[in-house]
Design a protein around this motif. Structure first.
Motif, PDB file in Angstrom:
ATOM      1  N   GLY A 179      10.778   7.173  -7.748  1.00  0.00           N
ATOM      2  CA  GLY A 179      11.622   5.990  -7.806  1.00  0.00           C
ATOM      3  C   GLY A 179      11.577   5.155  -6.560  1.00  0.00           C
ATOM      4  O   GLY A 179      12.421   4.273  -6.361  1.00  0.00           O
ATOM      5  N   VAL A 180      10.562   5.383  -5.688  1.00  0.00           N
ATOM      6  CA  VAL A 180      10.537   4.688  -4.404  1.00  0.00           C
ATOM      7  C   VAL A 180      10.317   3.190  -4.559  1.00  0.00           C
ATOM      8  O   VAL A 180      10.765   2.395  -3.722  1.00  0.00           O
ATOM      9  CB  VAL A 180       9.467   5.297  -3.466  1.00  0.00           C
ATOM     10  CG1 VAL A 180       8.058   4.910  -3.886  1.00  0.00           C
ATOM     11  CG2 VAL A 180       9.712   4.873  -2.020  1.00  0.00           C
ATOM     12  N   LEU A 225       0.818  -1.209   0.000  1.00  0.00           N
ATOM     13  CA  LEU A 225       0.000   0.000   0.000  1.00  0.00           C
ATOM     14  C   LEU A 225       0.854   1.262   0.000  1.00  0.00           C
ATOM     15  O   LEU A 225       0.660   2.153  -0.839  1.00  0.00           O
ATOM     16  CB  LEU A 225      -0.921   0.004   1.227  1.00  0.00           C
ATOM     17  CG  LEU A 225      -1.686   1.306   1.498  1.00  0.00           C
ATOM     18  CD1 LEU A 225      -2.671   1.596   0.380  1.00  0.00           C
ATOM     19  CD2 LEU A 225      -2.372   1.246   2.854  1.00  0.00           C
ATOM     20  N   VAL A 226       1.798   1.353   0.917  1.00  0.00           N
ATOM     21  CA  VAL A 226       2.498   2.632   1.096  1.00  0.00           C
ATOM     22  C   VAL A 226       3.647   2.837   0.111  1.00  0.00           C
ATOM     23  O   VAL A 226       4.236   3.925   0.069  1.00  0.00           O
ATOM     24  CB  VAL A 226       3.014   2.783   2.544  1.00  0.00           C
ATOM     25  CG1 VAL A 226       1.847   2.724   3.518  1.00  0.00           C
ATOM     26  CG2 VAL A 226       4.074   1.751   2.889  1.00  0.00           C
ATOM     27  N   ASN A 227       3.962   1.817  -0.688  1.00  0.00           N
ATOM     28  CA  ASN A 227       5.058   1.956  -1.655  1.00  0.00           C
ATOM     29  C   ASN A 227       4.579   2.105  -3.095  1.00  0.00           C
ATOM     30  O   ASN A 227       5.375   1.969  -4.027  1.00  0.00           O
ATOM     31  CB  ASN A 227       6.025   0.779  -1.528  1.00  0.00           C
ATOM     32  CG  ASN A 227       6.975   0.954  -0.363  1.00  0.00           C
ATOM     33  OD1 ASN A 227       7.930   1.731  -0.436  1.00  0.00           O
ATOM     34  ND2 ASN A 227       6.707   0.241   0.730  1.00  0.00           N
ATOM     35  N   ILE A 228       3.297   2.412  -3.304  1.00  0.00           N
ATOM     36  CA  ILE A 228       2.835   2.770  -4.645  1.00  0.00           C
ATOM     37  C   ILE A 228       3.454   4.122  -4.993  1.00  0.00           C
ATOM     38  O   ILE A 228       3.232   5.118  -4.305  1.00  0.00           O
ATOM     39  CB  ILE A 228       1.302   2.855  -4.697  1.00  0.00           C
ATOM     40  CG1 ILE A 228       0.675   1.510  -4.326  1.00  0.00           C
ATOM     41  CG2 ILE A 228       0.843   3.276  -6.092  1.00  0.00           C
ATOM     42  CD1 ILE A 228      -0.831   1.575  -4.149  1.00  0.00           C
ATOM     43  N   ASP A 229       4.238   4.177  -6.061  1.00  0.00           N
ATOM     44  CA  ASP A 229       5.054   5.359  -6.358  1.00  0.00           C
ATOM     45  C   ASP A 229       4.229   6.454  -7.033  1.00  0.00           C
ATOM     46  O   ASP A 229       4.449   6.807  -8.194  1.00  0.00           O
ATOM     47  CB  ASP A 229       6.248   4.973  -7.223  1.00  0.00           C
ATOM     48  CG  ASP A 229       7.330   6.050  -7.246  1.00  0.00           C
ATOM     49  OD1 ASP A 229       7.156   7.074  -6.565  1.00  0.00           O
ATOM     50  OD2 ASP A 229       8.339   5.859  -7.938  1.00  0.00           O
ATOM     51  N   MET A 230       3.287   7.025  -6.286  1.00  0.00           N
ATOM     52  CA  MET A 230       2.404   8.047  -6.850  1.00  0.00           C
ATOM     53  C   MET A 230       3.152   9.321  -7.218  1.00  0.00           C
ATOM     54  O   MET A 230       2.739  10.062  -8.100  1.00  0.00           O
ATOM     55  CB  MET A 230       1.295   8.363  -5.849  1.00  0.00           C
ATOM     56  CG  MET A 230       0.429   7.177  -5.491  1.00  0.00           C
ATOM     57  SD  MET A 230      -0.841   7.636  -4.298  1.00  0.00           S
ATOM     58  CE  MET A 230      -1.433   6.008  -3.822  1.00  0.00           C
ATOM     59  N   GLY A 231       4.246   9.592  -6.519  1.00  0.00           N
ATOM     60  CA  GLY A 231       5.004  10.808  -6.780  1.00  0.00           C
ATOM     61  C   GLY A 231       6.079  10.669  -7.828  1.00  0.00           C
ATOM     62  O   GLY A 231       6.802  11.632  -8.112  1.00  0.00           O
ATOM     63  N   GLU A 232       6.231   9.470  -8.405  1.00  0.00           N
ATOM     64  CA  GLU A 232       7.235   9.217  -9.449  1.00  0.00           C
ATOM     65  C   GLU A 232       8.640   9.605  -8.988  1.00  0.00           C
ATOM     66  O   GLU A 232       9.401  10.228  -9.719  1.00  0.00           O
ATOM     67  CB  GLU A 232       6.874   9.982 -10.729  1.00  0.00           C
ATOM     68  CG  GLU A 232       5.570   9.558 -11.383  1.00  0.00           C
ATOM     69  CD  GLU A 232       5.646   8.156 -11.986  1.00  0.00           C
ATOM     70  OE1 GLU A 232       6.771   7.697 -12.299  1.00  0.00           O
ATOM     71  OE2 GLU A 232       4.590   7.517 -12.150  1.00  0.00           O
ATOM     72  N   ASP A 291      23.435   2.529  -3.583  1.00  0.00           N
ATOM     73  CA  ASP A 291      23.614   2.300  -5.025  1.00  0.00           C
ATOM     74  C   ASP A 291      22.304   2.449  -5.774  1.00  0.00           C
ATOM     75  O   ASP A 291      22.282   2.931  -6.922  1.00  0.00           O
ATOM     76  CB  ASP A 291      24.201   0.909  -5.271  1.00  0.00           C
ATOM     77  CG  ASP A 291      25.642   0.794  -4.806  1.00  0.00           C
ATOM     78  OD1 ASP A 291      26.277   1.851  -4.578  1.00  0.00           O
ATOM     79  OD2 ASP A 291      26.123  -0.343  -4.647  1.00  0.00           O
ATOM     80  N   HIS A 292      21.217   2.053  -5.165  1.00  0.00           N
ATOM     81  CA  HIS A 292      19.911   2.135  -5.820  1.00  0.00           C
ATOM     82  C   HIS A 292      19.401   3.573  -5.851  1.00  0.00           C
ATOM     83  O   HIS A 292      18.703   3.966  -6.789  1.00  0.00           O
ATOM     84  CB  HIS A 292      18.924   1.211  -5.110  1.00  0.00           C
ATOM     85  CG  HIS A 292      19.332  -0.229  -5.157  1.00  0.00           C
ATOM     86  ND1 HIS A 292      18.985  -1.073  -6.192  1.00  0.00           N
ATOM     87  CD2 HIS A 292      20.096  -0.965  -4.305  1.00  0.00           C
ATOM     88  CE1 HIS A 292      19.497  -2.259  -5.973  1.00  0.00           C
ATOM     89  NE2 HIS A 292      20.178  -2.229  -4.842  1.00  0.00           N
ATOM     90  N   VAL A 293      19.752   4.366  -4.839  1.00  0.00           N
ATOM     91  CA  VAL A 293      19.423   5.789  -4.870  1.00  0.00           C
ATOM     92  C   VAL A 293      20.126   6.446  -6.059  1.00  0.00           C
ATOM     93  O   VAL A 293      19.518   7.214  -6.821  1.00  0.00           O
ATOM     94  CB  VAL A 293      19.826   6.486  -3.560  1.00  0.00           C
ATOM     95  CG1 VAL A 293      19.649   7.998  -3.671  1.00  0.00           C
ATOM     96  CG2 VAL A 293      19.009   5.946  -2.394  1.00  0.00           C
TER      97      VAL A 293
END
Length: 337
Positions: free
Chosen positions: A26-27, A17-24, A228-230
């Protein structure tokens, strides 16, 4: 307490639920990386760590982001304070802990009001000890933290010696990159007027004190765990706009990293997972309380940093989104309650 199989399923749904990347931002990439390192639900791991704090122990929390310090250091953003208040409330109710909140002195008034709206009365350390002994009042201790490197390092040593915390918790607290620069999500230098709390978290990690961190953009304390992923997936993750030579990623790591599209949502989900484990709905961060905290943050002058305006949107997401997340978290864990 609900059975562990059910709890595991609920934790996974809270993660999703909380990791749907609505803000684009890259989360979702950061979530996948952190989930792979943890080997299980991030929300569940955070809830387990918080519920493992000894009864009557001490937890140090930090949040708050000085948002436009080149204009005034009194201005903070509204992602972070309500989430930290929700976690502190759940900790006090579940474990009778002493919660100590650290932030810039300039942001203390707004964050103090937010914590009080969550049900916690701000007191001194001495008063908190009395309240914990007779269990007559839910309290929180608010302390300012140094905004210069030398002061931040010295205060880290002092606080760990004086408080002897059982766990440190950070949400939406910007950390420095490999060149010592604190960045916004737009890749600009955000270090002026900012508390150097990340030095405290680095020292706690060195000494084996558990650290739980929540973030949504890669520039927060804890994101060093997926550095690294950031760099690979977050805008300005590999190269900022300030010219320091690095990206926005924070170097400070953590034991448990919770990612979320909005850091407040991560905290809402953690509180829900704590409630499920305790079988106690009082630990939940409810839609009504979220609405109250949103109003309190507006009245306290905290801004929607994405749009640069004092309103009840957070990270550009409108008010009803945050209330809806609280309702969905409550719905997800309802079977355990």
């Amino acid at each position: 307490m609900a059975d562990t199989t059910l709890i595991t399923r609920l934790d996974t749904r809270l993660d999703q639920l909380v990791n749907i990347d609505m803000g684009e931002r890259g989360v979702e990439h950061l979530f996948e990386a952190a989930r792979a390192l943890e080997g299980r639900s991030l929300i569940g791991a955070a809830a387990d760590a918080l519920m493992a704090v000894p009864e009557g122990g001490t937890v140090v929390l930090t949040t708050g982001s000085v948002s436009r310090a080149w204009i005034t250091p009194d201005l903070g953003e509204n992602d972070g304070p309500s989430g930290a208040a929700a976690i502190a409330r759940a900790l006090v109710l579940a474990r009778s802990v002493t919660c100590v909140m650290l932030c810039e002195e300039t942001l203390l008034p707004a964050i103090r009001k937010t914590c009080q709206a969550a049900g916690l009365f701000p007191v001194t350390l001495e008063q908190a000890a009395i309240a914990k002994a007779d269990k007559s009042l839910a309290t929180i201790v608010m302390l300012p933290y140094a905004t210069d490197d030398a002061g931040g390092q010295a205060q880290a040593e002092m606080l760990l010696a004086d408080l002897k915390p059982d766990l440190l918790f950070s949400t939406e607290r910007v950390g420095r990159n490999e060149f010592g620069v604190y960045h916004s999500m737009r890749g600009i230098d955000y270090g002026m007027g900012r508390a150097r709390v990340d030095f405290l978290f680095d020292l706690a990690l060195e000494r084996g004190i558990p650290v739980v961190a929540v973030g949504d953009g890669g520039n927060e304390i804890g994101m060093g765990k997926v550095a690294d992923h950031v760099k690979a997936h977050v805008p300005y993750g590999d190269k900022c706009q300030c010219g320091c030579g690095g990206g926005i990623g924070a170097v400070t790591s953590c034991d448990v990293l919770v990612t979320a599209a909005c850091s407040n949502w991560g905290c809402t989900a953690i509180a829900a997972a704590m409630a499920a484990r305790a079988g106690d709905a009082k630990l939940m961060h409810t839609p009504d309380r979220e609405a109250l905290l949103l109003d309190t943050m507006v009245a306290s002058g905290l801004i929607n940093s994405t749009h640069g305006i004092v309103d009840d949107s957070v990270d550009g997401f409108p008010r009803q989104s945050h209330i809806a997340v609280a309702e969905l978290c409550r719905t997800i864990v309802s079977r355990a309650l």
